[in-house]
Design a protein around this motif. Sequence first.
Motif, PDB file in Angstrom:
ATOM      1  N   ARG A 260       0.940  -1.309  -0.047  1.00 52.30           N
ATOM      2  CA  ARG A 260       0.094   0.079  -0.099  1.00 52.30           C
ATOM      3  C   ARG A 260       0.947   1.246  -0.024  1.00 52.30           C
ATOM      4  NH1 ARG A 260      -4.360   2.573  -1.780  1.00 52.30           N
ATOM      5  NH2 ARG A 260      -5.330   3.941  -0.272  1.00 52.30           N
ATOM      6  N   SER A 263       2.375   1.574  -3.421  1.00 52.50           N
ATOM      7  CA  SER A 263       1.356   2.214  -4.531  1.00 52.50           C
ATOM      8  C   SER A 263       1.085   3.756  -4.420  1.00 52.50           C
ATOM      9  CB  SER A 263       0.126   1.431  -4.090  1.00 52.50           C
ATOM     10  OG  SER A 263      -0.682   1.611  -5.088  1.00 52.50           O
ATOM     11  N   GLY A 283       6.618  -0.764  -7.274  1.00 53.46           N
ATOM     12  CA  GLY A 283       5.209  -0.644  -7.548  1.00 53.46           C
ATOM     13  C   GLY A 283       4.670  -1.689  -8.297  1.00 53.46           C
ATOM     14  N   ARG A 287       1.895  -4.508  -6.948  1.00 45.95           N
ATOM     15  CA  ARG A 287       0.481  -4.774  -7.641  1.00 45.95           C
ATOM     16  C   ARG A 287       0.509  -5.641  -8.787  1.00 45.95           C
ATOM     17  NH1 ARG A 287       2.396   0.223 -10.093  1.00 45.95           N
ATOM     18  NH2 ARG A 287       3.079   0.163 -12.132  1.00 45.95           N
ATOM     19  N   SER A 295      -6.388  -6.034  -7.066  1.00 46.80           N
ATOM     20  CA  SER A 295      -5.539  -5.008  -6.138  1.00 46.80           C
ATOM     21  C   SER A 295      -6.125  -5.425  -4.931  1.00 46.80           C
ATOM     22  CB  SER A 295      -5.587  -3.591  -6.617  1.00 46.80           C
ATOM     23  OG  SER A 295      -4.947  -2.829  -5.651  1.00 46.80           O
TER      24      SER A 295
END
Length: 312
Positions: A260, A263, A283, A287, A295
């Motif tokens: 998280r 992201s 990143g 993901r 996600s």
Amino acid sequence: MEAHSMDVHVPTRMLVEALVRTDLTVDAGDLYATANLLDMNDQQVRLCVKRLVAEGRFVQEGRGRKAILRATGSAERALGLDVEFVTHAFRQDAGLAPWDGAWHLVGFAVPESARPARDALRAALTFLGGAAVHGGLYLSANPWEPYVEEHARRLDILDHVTFLTTRDLRRGEETDPATLTRAMWPLDEIAERYDRLAAVAEPRLALIEGPAGLSGAQRLTIAVELAAEFTRAMEADPLLPPELLPRSWPGARARALTARCWSLLEEQSGQDDSGIRLFRLYGDVSRHDTSTTTSAEIHRGLSAPCPPGVPG
């Protein structure tokens, strides 16, 4: 930026490698600014750069904070995550990599004349998450044969290595897979590393989500800290299937928190840091989904009252 609740030790070498941009260069101004935010002094940075240049990993163009460091081919190969293994961890967290019940064993009897190769193979088996069963016999719950064979071929000892797969594993009278797992791998130590990763990620996530906003140097600092702690946790993790781990296993939640953060850091990256490989690499990994992963599935550990039933 407010003080974090838990400090992170970031090796200077890792900092340099973390700031490599997509064109394989490091801006010395960014390097020194981020180092200062991590409580590193300029002398530490200069000495590290000098060592990296002496090792042939970087070439320096210019001097001081106006210099540019350019990664060489050897450095490029060593940079970044082992994406395949990290992706597998996220697949486990999402329940997409169930255990098939098979144990994978590798045995070797390498002669004393090839002792360096034998030691290198043993180190590779440990790095790949293997547990020593007896001298010269290692165990994994994952299909690691291609990786082991690659190492054995490179070391020119493949003829001394034996591969075996079984669903009938017993130590003494114990046959329960989860109990055998606890006996063979240091789960408490691995769990502590993930607890620490979560403790590092949580306050940084609050900063990233906060209303104040972060500068490019602050975003880089958090990204480097997360990368350092994530690496420490993942390097020690044999990525055992969820079915073999305690239900309270903290790996999935810690990875979800970190994902998280990455992201949001990537979303917030501006003109000054959008070219940093660290943002793109982490990143992409955080993901990275298969054709069926969403996600929400990857990050579901964030909102769960306890770690998901299929932990990593």
